[in-house]
Enzyme design. Sequence first.
Site, short mmCIF file in Angstrom:
data_model
loop_
_atom_site.label_atom_id
_atom_site.label_comp_id
_atom_site.label_asym_id
_atom_site.label_seq_id
_atom_site.Cartn_x
_atom_site.Cartn_y
_atom_site.Cartn_z
CD GLU A 36 -3.07 -0.92 0.51
OE1 GLU A 36 -3.46 0.24 0.41
OE2 GLU A 36 -3.54 -1.86 -0.13
CB SER A 83 17.50 3.07 -2.68
OG SER A 83 16.74 3.22 -3.94
CB ILE A 84 17.79 -1.47 -6.25
CG1 ILE A 84 18.54 -1.93 -4.79
CG2 ILE A 84 18.47 -1.87 -7.38
CD1 ILE A 84 18.71 -3.41 -4.82
CD GLU A 120 22.87 -10.06 -5.13
OE1 GLU A 120 23.08 -8.89 -4.46
OE2 GLU A 120 24.20 -10.50 -5.74
CE LYS A 122 14.54 -4.73 -2.46
NZ LYS A 122 14.03 -4.41 -1.13
CG ASP A 124 11.48 -7.61 3.68
OD1 ASP A 124 11.81 -6.41 3.75
OD2 ASP A 124 10.21 -7.93 3.86
CD GLU A 179 18.36 -5.67 3.67
OE1 GLU A 179 19.19 -4.86 3.36
OE2 GLU A 179 17.23 -5.34 3.72
CE1 TYR A 229 23.44 -15.75 3.93
CE2 TYR A 229 21.28 -15.50 3.71
CZ TYR A 229 22.24 -16.28 4.03
OH TYR A 229 21.93 -17.38 4.12
CE LYS A 320 8.44 -4.49 -4.08
NZ LYS A 320 8.48 -4.33 -2.80
CB CYS A 420 -15.13 -26.02 25.78
SG CYS A 420 -14.63 -26.63 24.12
CB CYS A 423 -17.27 -30.38 25.10
SG CYS A 423 -15.89 -29.94 26.06
CB CYS A 438 -11.37 -27.50 26.16
SG CYS A 438 -12.49 -28.71 26.33
CB CYS A 444 -13.68 -31.77 24.26
SG CYS A 444 -13.82 -30.27 23.00
#
Length: 681
Positions: A36, A83-84, A120, A122, A124, A179, A229, A320, A420, A423, A438, A444
């Site tokens: 988003e 940055s890439i 390679e 990416k 996170d 990273e 890495y 991605k 529960c 039961c 429970c 049960c």
Amino acid sequence: MPLQDAAAQAKKLRREIEQHNHAYYVLDAPTIPDAEYDKLFRELQALETEHPQLISTDSPTQRVGGKPLPGFAPVRHAVPMLSIRTETDTEPSGARAFDARVRRELGLSEGDPDIDYAAELKFDGLAINLRYEDGVLVQAATRGDGETGEDVTQNIRTVHRIPLRLHDCVPPVLEVRGEVFMSRPDFERYNEKQRALGHATLVNPRNGAAGSIRQLDPAMAAERPLSFYAYGLGEVRGWDLPATHSAVLDALAACGLPVCEHRAAVQGADGLIAFHARIREKRDALPFDIDGVVYKVNSLALQQRLGFVTREPRWAVAHKYPAEEALTTVEAIELQVGRTGAITPVARMAPVFVGGVTVTNATLHNEGEARRKDVRIGDTVIVRRAGDVIPEVVSVVMERRPMKDLNHPLHPPFALPKTCPVCRSSVERPEDEAIARCTGGLFCPAQRKGALLHFASRRAMDIEGLGDKLVEQLVDNAIVKTPADLYKLGLLAMANLERMAEKSAANIIAAIEKSKTTTLARFIFALGIRNVGEATAKDLARHFGNLDAVMAADVERLQQVPDVGPVVAASIAHFFAEPHNIEVIEQLRAARVSWPDGAPSAAANSPIAGKTFVLTGTLPTLTRDEAKDMIEALGGKVAGSVSKKTDYVVAGAEAGSKLDKAQALGVSILDETQFRELVRR
Ligand code: IVH
């Protein structure tokens, strides 16, 4: 869009993006999923491209990351940390577009040969610059805004995988970039521990890594297990640069730096596409999160020729995969009762595509966690599905909570019922535990179903076809109460079940019949004793050799088994002290469920008893589980990494650094055929 409207829209987007940036970078508490955020960011970028006069120095598009936090000394990077560019088209066309751009920039025409790329993963996590002077780690810094980062040397020193001194490598200056991240198992383990203590959990591995590195107290950082890495270089003095990026990574690995084994040198767009597809297949099985792959022009000379646009190199792109986090709304909160009675709140949600599948349920783990996250009906939530892990609710977007009026949410906070939901037995939660249970036991139906499903599961009795739906019908119609009842099932009873074809009924009866011949370890595991997982079941089988000995052992004798402590020993003794359990075991024996006794001595005669194996790469016909089973059945052990203690490495296609290490240490290396020969004897 007319300029005036565009200006207003850009202003609005900037404010929104800045708010999310602050939450993400400074507070480590993201308010929206990455996808988003990326969408907002791209919308702003598009506006600024269309109307360049709108670009302002304070636009989030004009800087790389967040500002350094107060508390860490600022570090000016000798070479800016770039940055890439991100390719969000997750299809092959994304890779073709990059290759076409590179070829155009280099002035190549169709007849010219393919470009060599280094492909390679990416990772996170959090980008870090490690500065080694004369081979010694002297400083570690975050990226910050790309020009100036934060000095996090203290915290980085707690990352065990980062060498404090390079191996046989002492250039005056070598800056290594890479990273820092938290692996999924480390993340899960850490959160399990936090949950058991009733403490707040980490939102996702990336925030786990970022949060730990930004901890002002290094002791706290040390408690959170991080990995690293290397993927590139910063300032370099007095070090012979290899000709390609792949060779740079090889050289860094030789200096003792962790370099990921999932990388390849490939040719042209087709090579990139194949790599993207191959890693996508592996993505779920990787022990860490990735959100894509990275392609880099392999030749450093060509990289230099290509240069940069603003802060992104023309020679690299991130391609991605579909996001592992997404937004959806909660429709209901239901309760699941597990095979040990554990009650888990589960959010039922509007279907959402995340991590490559459509998700409609996500676990809230337990009452404490559900309350801490304060998930309510109608809430908009971030859900996460990464790897084989069960989808979970990460957090609530509070701004979107449905309200009665300004101060009153429409729905009350979540609360666990006293009885529960299945039961009606009472629900209990010991003071010092996070999980409510429970108390109905096998009375049960939910616990009964769970126990049966576990009994039949692949790593237990392996009864193919006995899944959720079938167990549900068998229990609800009172046809099966205990695992022993499965072996009394007739074809008729089975075929009479709703929607059951005669052929599948026959298949399941055959599968049940087949499961009668098993191993002691599987049988013990299948019983579903609390705190006895697969590994403990194997240890028990190996140690005692037969079931009667396990059943007769007291708590003291049980604790003589490696890795069995007082809690596990008590669970085992408790299980076998229960007359009902003994009855079921006797019935199973009467049904001729059997296994060879004395497994340890049988295995002791095998050529591989006590030997340690490491499996790496993809074998032509055997899965990892199958190979592991074969080794363990003969008394061998399977380890995760190669060391001097390794006896054999079984290597398949794309075996990476483990194979290199085996060669370096002179460990015997087998292919599948040689392996089969060894275990056949
Ligand atoms: S190379 C000049 N390689 O992605 C290129 N970056 O926007 C510099 N990242 O925060 C980066 N995996 O931390 C590179 N294999 C990889 C990477 C990688 C993850 C991160 C990096 C940075 C972001 C780039």
